[in-house]
Write an enzyme that holds these catalytic residues in place. Structure first.
Site, PDB file in Angstrom:
ATOM      1  N   VAL A  63       0.852  -1.192   0.000  1.00 54.05           N
ATOM      2  CA  VAL A  63       0.000   0.000   0.000  1.00 54.05           C
ATOM      3  C   VAL A  63       0.883   1.236   0.000  1.00 54.05           C
ATOM      4  CG1 VAL A  63      -1.710   1.337   1.314  1.00 54.05           C
ATOM      5  CG2 VAL A  63      -1.906  -1.156   1.189  1.00 54.05           C
ATOM      6  N   ALA A 108       4.430   4.152   2.960  1.00 53.36           N
ATOM      7  CA  ALA A 108       3.937   2.913   2.347  1.00 53.36           C
ATOM      8  C   ALA A 108       4.123   1.782   3.350  1.00 53.36           C
ATOM      9  CB  ALA A 108       4.713   2.605   1.076  1.00 53.36           C
ATOM     10  N   LYS A 109       3.584   0.646   3.067  1.00 57.72           N
ATOM     11  CA  LYS A 109       3.851  -0.547   3.867  1.00 57.72           C
ATOM     12  C   LYS A 109       3.511  -1.761   3.027  1.00 57.72           C
ATOM     13  CE  LYS A 109       5.250  -1.495   8.106  1.00 57.72           C
ATOM     14  NZ  LYS A 109       6.163  -0.709   8.936  1.00 57.72           N
ATOM     15  N   GLY A 110       4.147  -2.903   3.336  1.00 60.30           N
ATOM     16  CA  GLY A 110       3.840  -4.131   2.626  1.00 60.30           C
ATOM     17  C   GLY A 110       3.720  -5.276   3.612  1.00 60.30           C
TER      18      GLY A 110
END
Ligand code: NAD
Length: 420
Positions: A63, A108-110
């Site tokens: 995201v 962001a992050k995953g």
């Protein structure tokens, strides 16, 4: 606000926080909606060949929450409980954290839904390489730069960097941070979070009227962030470490522990528990220990409405992400406890990640003292900015940090305008 014993959807919490700040700074509904929506989300379902020859399909997310201020930045976690809403919330929080320390990134992050404890090293490598190739169209040094998070590390970053480089046909070290030094990692990244936390404590103590020299410190979670902060407060600022803990329990010694000796004991035995000359304590007792400074450096949701009025510290420095629940924040503020919120107190990590990326794209690497000096300047300025907003608006530091961060994102959004 949700009660501490109800399940909490982290993205709802993140959106509620945006509304609180938006009300405070009088944001119109249009820009508020922009801030409450992730800009870009990618969900991928991909097969991985297991060691026994079978295939399993894994689900991963990435995201990119907001890129008004620059390329997005944020870790990748491997955990069985990863959900899209959790990744969205973490991506929003990264947006604010990067803005608090004023580095030119969005957030962001995953995450990949998996249990790495039940995968072999080779399976984790294949999962990482396939996930990296699935998200490759939306990552890159100018677009989105992942980093390690829960159950991912410098080896994971080395595999992502290699996979991305293979797809491009040339080496791209700036696609991820938290790499091994031999692949373009930065000096000082390993201890940056704890070091940044120690700098912020030093600055805040001046405003609180507390002398760090001789002040007592309790640390919940004597891991990377917590042990580095303890060592630096002890070595460089003369603080007295009186209580520390890890997942197995805690220890207390009112006349002071040598954190290096505790670290050596933990390395030898696997825990701080049983350190010679110290009394055993539970993790609850560590949080409520008689100490001037408390550093929660382990897990989320540790300081709640139930224990906030038992915290004895004058300063709570959140090395961990999300250790304090919103209702506890209010109690601590009303009791006059200074909370240094996670988006400030642990932002040393992302700051040195930014330095790593800057070094990679220049192809020119800095010495450790240069990294540390730049980190110190960034943390001092960030603390001063947050403190100024808190004083002017008469709000606690977490709200102040959010006001500062969200205002910076709003300014960038307004200046860029809405396309087309
Ligand atoms: P780590 O795994 O090195 O250390 C965590 C420590 O917490 C370990 O000593 C573990 O034993 C202890 N712990 C686990 N459960 C506990 C419990 N119930 N009670 C007390 N202690 C417990 O991890 P880390 O990298 O130091 O991260 C700690 C926190 O800091 C996390 O919230 C993380 O998100 C945050 N953080 C870390 C970084 C970084 O660069 N390392 C950056 C930003 C935020």
């Amino acid at each position: 606000m949700p009660k501490s014993d109800q399940p909490i959807n982290p993205f709802e919490t993140a959106r509620r926080q945006i509304d609180i700040v938006a009300d405070l700074i009088g944001l119109d509904s249009g820009i508020r909606e922009v801030l409450k929506h992730p800009k870009r989300e990618l969900t991928v379902n991909f097969p991985v060949r297991m060691d026994d020859g079978s295939y399993r399909v894994f689900t991963g997310h990435r995201v990119q929450y907001n890129m008004a201020r620059g390329p997005t930045k944020g870790g990748i976690r491997y955990h069985p409980q990863v959900t899209l809403d959790e990744v969205r919330a973490l991506a929003a929080w990264m947006t604010w954290k990067c803005a608090v320390v004023n580095i030119p990134y969005g957030g962001a992050k995953g995450g990949v839904v998996c249990d790495p404890k039940h995968l072999s090293h080779a399976e984790v490598e294949r999962l990482t390489r396939r996930y990296a190739s699935e998200i490759a169209p939306i990552i890159g040094p100018e677009m989105d730069i992942p980093a390690p998070d829960v159950y991912t590390d410098s080896q994971t970053m080395a595999w992502i960097m290699d996979t991305y480089s293979m797809l491009k046909g040339y080496s791209v070290p700036g696609v991820v941070t938290g790499k091994p030094i031999s692949l373009g990692g930065s000096e000082g990244r390993g201890e940056a979070t704890g070091r940044g936390c120690a700098y912020v404590i030093r600055e805040a103590s001046k405003d609180v009227g507390l002398k760090v020299k001789g002040a007592s410190v309790a640390v919940q979670g004597f891991g990377n962030a917590g042990s580095v902060a303890a060592n630096l407060l002890y070595d460089e600022q003369g603080a007295k470490i009186v209580a520390v803990s890890d997942s197995k329990g805690g220890i207390v010694k009112t006349d002071g522990l040598n954190p290096h000796a505790v670290e050596a004991h933990k390395q030898k035995t696997g825990s701080v528990v049983g350190f010679p000359g110290a009394k055993s304590a539970t993790n609850e007792e560590i949080l409520e220990a008689k100490a001037d400074i408390l550093i929660p450096a382990a897990l989320e949701n540790q300081i709640t409405a139930k224990n906030a009025d038992k915290i004895q510290a004058k300063i709570v420095a959140e090395a961990a992400n999300g250790p304090t629940l919103p209702e506890a924040d209010t109690i601590l503020f009303e009791r006059g406890v200074t909370v240094l919120p996670d988006v400030l107190a642990n932002a040393g990590g992302v700051t040195v990640s930014y330095f790593e990326w800057a070094q990679d794209i220049q192809g020119y690497y800095w010495a450790l003292n240069e990294v540390n000096q730049r980190l110190e300047r960034t943390m001092m300025k960030s603390y001063a900015d947050v403190h100024q907003v808190a004083t002017e608006r008469k709000v606690h530091n977490r709200t102040a940090a959010y006001v500062l961060a969200i205002q910076r994102v709003v300014d960038a959004t307004r200046l860029r305008g809405i396309y087309p």
